[in-house]
Design a protein around this motif. Structure first.
Motif, PDB file in Angstrom:
ATOM      1  N   GLY A 190       0.751  -1.854   0.445  1.00  0.00           N
ATOM      2  CA  GLY A 190       0.020   0.180   0.014  1.00  0.00           C
ATOM      3  C   GLY A 190       0.474   0.923   0.360  1.00  0.00           C
ATOM      4  O   GLY A 190       0.611   2.423  -0.608  1.00  0.00           O
ATOM      5  N   LEU A 205      -0.836   3.604  -3.415  1.00  0.00           N
ATOM      6  CA  LEU A 205      -1.930   4.349  -2.872  1.00  0.00           C
ATOM      7  C   LEU A 205      -0.899   5.873  -3.778  1.00  0.00           C
ATOM      8  O   LEU A 205      -0.909   6.889  -4.829  1.00  0.00           O
ATOM      9  CB  LEU A 205      -1.836   5.006  -1.303  1.00  0.00           C
ATOM     10  N   ASN A 254      -0.578   5.536  -7.588  1.00  0.00           N
ATOM     11  CA  ASN A 254      -2.575   6.192  -8.047  1.00  0.00           C
ATOM     12  C   ASN A 254      -2.226   7.329  -7.977  1.00  0.00           C
ATOM     13  O   ASN A 254      -3.572   7.984  -8.840  1.00  0.00           O
ATOM     14  CB  ASN A 254      -2.924   4.775  -7.564  1.00  0.00           C
ATOM     15  N   LEU A 255      -2.149   7.452  -7.278  1.00  0.00           N
ATOM     16  CA  LEU A 255      -2.915   9.124  -7.136  1.00  0.00           C
ATOM     17  C   LEU A 255      -2.184   9.716  -8.115  1.00  0.00           C
ATOM     18  O   LEU A 255      -2.132  11.001  -8.526  1.00  0.00           O
ATOM     19  CB  LEU A 255      -2.256  10.248  -5.858  1.00  0.00           C
ATOM     20  N   GLY A 294       0.141  12.592  -3.609  1.00  0.00           N
ATOM     21  CA  GLY A 294       1.027  11.785  -4.093  1.00  0.00           C
ATOM     22  C   GLY A 294       2.521  11.869  -4.000  1.00  0.00           C
ATOM     23  O   GLY A 294       2.993  10.769  -3.696  1.00  0.00           O
ATOM     24  N   VAL A 339      -3.442   3.991   6.353  1.00  0.00           N
ATOM     25  CA  VAL A 339      -4.492   4.618   5.401  1.00  0.00           C
ATOM     26  C   VAL A 339      -3.516   3.739   3.442  1.00  0.00           C
ATOM     27  O   VAL A 339      -3.767   2.704   3.088  1.00  0.00           O
ATOM     28  CB  VAL A 339      -4.394   6.386   5.144  1.00  0.00           C
ATOM     29  N   THR A 340      -2.415   4.177   3.850  1.00  0.00           N
ATOM     30  CA  THR A 340      -1.824   2.823   3.094  1.00  0.00           C
ATOM     31  C   THR A 340      -1.968   1.508   3.190  1.00  0.00           C
ATOM     32  O   THR A 340      -1.628   0.436   2.498  1.00  0.00           O
ATOM     33  CB  THR A 340      -0.281   2.783   3.185  1.00  0.00           C
ATOM     34  N   ALA A 371      -5.251   0.757   1.209  1.00  0.00           N
ATOM     35  CA  ALA A 371      -4.754   0.814  -0.029  1.00  0.00           C
ATOM     36  C   ALA A 371      -4.740  -0.821   0.197  1.00  0.00           C
ATOM     37  O   ALA A 371      -4.843  -1.001  -1.208  1.00  0.00           O
ATOM     38  CB  ALA A 371      -3.870   1.903  -0.200  1.00  0.00           C
ATOM     39  N   ASN A 407      -7.062  -3.154  -2.419  1.00  0.00           N
ATOM     40  CA  ASN A 407      -5.572  -3.340  -3.900  1.00  0.00           C
ATOM     41  C   ASN A 407      -5.892  -4.946  -4.371  1.00  0.00           C
ATOM     42  O   ASN A 407      -5.950  -5.273  -5.228  1.00  0.00           O
ATOM     43  CB  ASN A 407      -4.671  -2.699  -4.457  1.00  0.00           C
ATOM     44  N   SER A 422       4.265  -1.395  -8.977  1.00  0.00           N
ATOM     45  CA  SER A 422       3.033  -0.287  -8.888  1.00  0.00           C
ATOM     46  C   SER A 422       3.560   0.544 -10.224  1.00  0.00           C
ATOM     47  O   SER A 422       3.025   1.267 -10.738  1.00  0.00           O
ATOM     48  CB  SER A 422       2.960   0.774  -7.639  1.00  0.00           C
TER      49      SER A 422
END
Length: 540
Positions: A215, A219, A222-223, A309, A379-380, A383, A387, A513
């Protein structure tokens, strides 16, 4: 009069902790409500999930209070403040934190081994028994009993594992048994609770390596990359629908003269019809996304997302660098595996440790930073879970999606996040060991002044040093959180190697990623193996 500064500074630390507590409860409520399914929403599972996640975050919020209290017992010159000069007073202050840890960790054990398993199996049995509540409760209690047995075993192992050398071979059996009971009573059950929590933290370490490390890379990227154009996606989806419909018509034309289709053609027809249903659902979701005002606002906030990000990836790199330096320091300067790779201080410059030490005297800046780091891990982690989904080896158990997550999946999610937050306490120690152990404490070292012809050689002067393992025992107070983290050396050894695995998992996730393209604007809403009942929550 000396009691007034004590009350004022203690009240400051605990009042800010109360504010953080309120913020945590609000965050947990919003977080769970965002992901729970509207069709299968259950009050008990919702309350359980909110409380479990809140307890984990509150436990992490107690760490800065612990550090604040031991740091504010001293002046910057290394001397104790008037109210903290008495050793008994210092012990009473730290005992308040210790009792806080006792309470919160006991609640965590209750959640992990009793409350969450019972609620989870209750809803699992409800799906099988079609509303027979007596049978649901009976079967849920049966499965929960197995978790309770595991909890009792862990407590007993932790209580009776000797932490000091046992009596000699010439001692009687009764003396040996008496020794074990004295070991248990002398620490008021601390080893038992510490062993159980360390076992859960070890499971949390595996979740951190699996979900948080991925994550932390997915994360921010993706941002930065953003999502695909919804207009282009709708056009592409329409072309796919036309293509699939053409293939279906071509297969159906084979049986217009009354001849049955072959088994292979029937199988292909079923696959095409299933694919067509998925494409049609994607079309409805894309149409809603194109009209949705949130999509338009998201496009307008695109520069802000890129900046966010970039900030997240810089924070991730800072944490990875700090963790690498800390692990390298342990590898070079600790006593090795037999000591749990424990070091009492820092021998290599750690940027995060230095930043926290610089912020600590200006309370609550360090509290805010620790809270931000904890929330960043949450939060991560979310994420990464969103996913990847919740997996058991090669089987995916649940998908985590906004407004479409089942009650059982929510409970699994909160169990994983609870274990992850438990491990963040050790992660923060690994990132900033000096800060977690002693805060900003310093102590005085008396040295003799060099003698000269006109002066006596008995004069002394004091030098201020940062607290470490060389400091006298009565000059530096170790935080209670550190005692919980390092009661058993073999857990510290496993955490040490887990940190290396975490760094490796992050680097692999970063490469993966980077290689992936932009995600769909409706990522995760429509899938071929979708197990949710309908799309009503999105359509209406």
């Amino acid at each position: 009069m000396a009691d007034q500064p004590l009350l004022a500074e203690s009240a400051l630390g605990w009042s800010i902790f109360t504010c953080i507590l309120v913020a945590i409860l609000a965050f947990c409520w919003v977080y769970i409500r965002k992901f729970q399914s509207r069709q299968e929403s259950e009050v008990v599972s919702t309350i359980t999930a909110i409380c479990a996640l809140a307890i984990a975050l509150i436990t992490s919020a107690l760490l800065p209070v612990d550090i604040f209290l031991v740091s504010f017992m001293k002046y910057p010159n290394g001397t104790y403040k008037e109210w903290a000069a008495n050793n008994d007073t210092r012990g009473q202050i730290e005992d308040t934190v210790l009792y806080g840890y006792y309470t919160l960790y006991s609640i965590i054990l209750f959640c992990v081994f009793l409350w969450i398993p019972f609620v989870y199996f209750y809803y699992e049995e409800r799906d099988d028994n079609n509303g027979n509540r007596c049978s649901q409760v009976k079967n849920a209690l049966k499965y929960t009993f197995g978790f309770a047995v595991v909890c009792v075993v862990l407590l007993l192992i932790g209580a009776f594992v000797p932490l000091e050398p046992p009596p000699g071979q010439n001692s009687t059996q009764w003396e040996k048994v008496q020794y074990l009971f004295e070991e248990l009573g002398s620490s008021h059950g601390l080893p038992a609770l510490s062993f159980s929590i360390s076992s859960l933290t070890l499971i949390g370490m595996l979740a951190v390596i699996t979900y948080t490390a991925y994550g932390m890379s997915v994360l921010p990227l993706n941002l930065i990359k953003g999502t695909r154009s919804v207009v282009y996606e709708r056009l592409e989806n329409t072309e796919d629908i036309d293509d699939v419909e053409h293939q279906i018509e071509k297969l159906k034309s084979k049986c217009k003269d009354g001849r049955p289709l072959s088994s292979r053609d029937r199988h292909n027809l079923q696959e095409l019809e299933g694919k067509l249903q998925v494409l049609q659902r994607r079309g409805r979701h894309l149409e809603i996304a194109e009209r949705n005002c949130c999509t338009k606002v998201g496009r307008a906030l695109r520069p802000l997302k890129i900046l966010l990000g970039v900030f997240f990836i810089l924070v991730a790199l800072l944490l990875i660098i700090a963790l690498f330096i800390s692990n390298l320091d342990k590898a070079l300067h600790s006593a090795g595996i037999s000591s749990g790779f424990i070091i009492f201080g820092t021998n290599l410059t750690n940027p995060l440790n230095e930043l926290l030490l610089a912020l600590q005297p200006v309370f609550p800046l360090d509290y805010i930073l620790i809270t931000v780091i904890t929330m960043y891990f949450v939060v991560t982690s979310m994420a990464g879970i969103r996913n990847m989904g919740i997996w058991f080896f090669w089987m995916r158990l649940y998908k985590i999606r906004p407004k479409k997550t089942r009650p059982q999946a929510l409970l699994f999610l909160c169990m994983i996040l609870l274990l992850i937050v438990l491990h963040t306490s050790y992660m923060i120690y690994s990132l900033a060991p000096q800060y977690v152990m002693y805060g900003s404490q310093k102590y005085l070292v008396q040295s003799k002044m060099p003698s000269s012809g006109s002066t006596s050689g008995n004069a002394t002067f004091g030098t201020t040093r940062t607290c470490d393992a060389d400091a006298p025992e009565d000059q530096c107070t170790v935080t209670r959180s550190y005692l919980f983290l390092h009661k058993f050396w073999f857990f510290s050894t496993l955490y040490y190697f887990g940190n290396w695995a975490f760094i490796g998992a992050f680097l692999v996730g970063l490469v993966v990623s980077c290689c992936r393209g932009k995600k769909s604007v409706i990522e995760g809403e429509v899938e071929a193996d979708d197990s949710d009942l309908s799309d009503d929550e999105y359509v209406h």
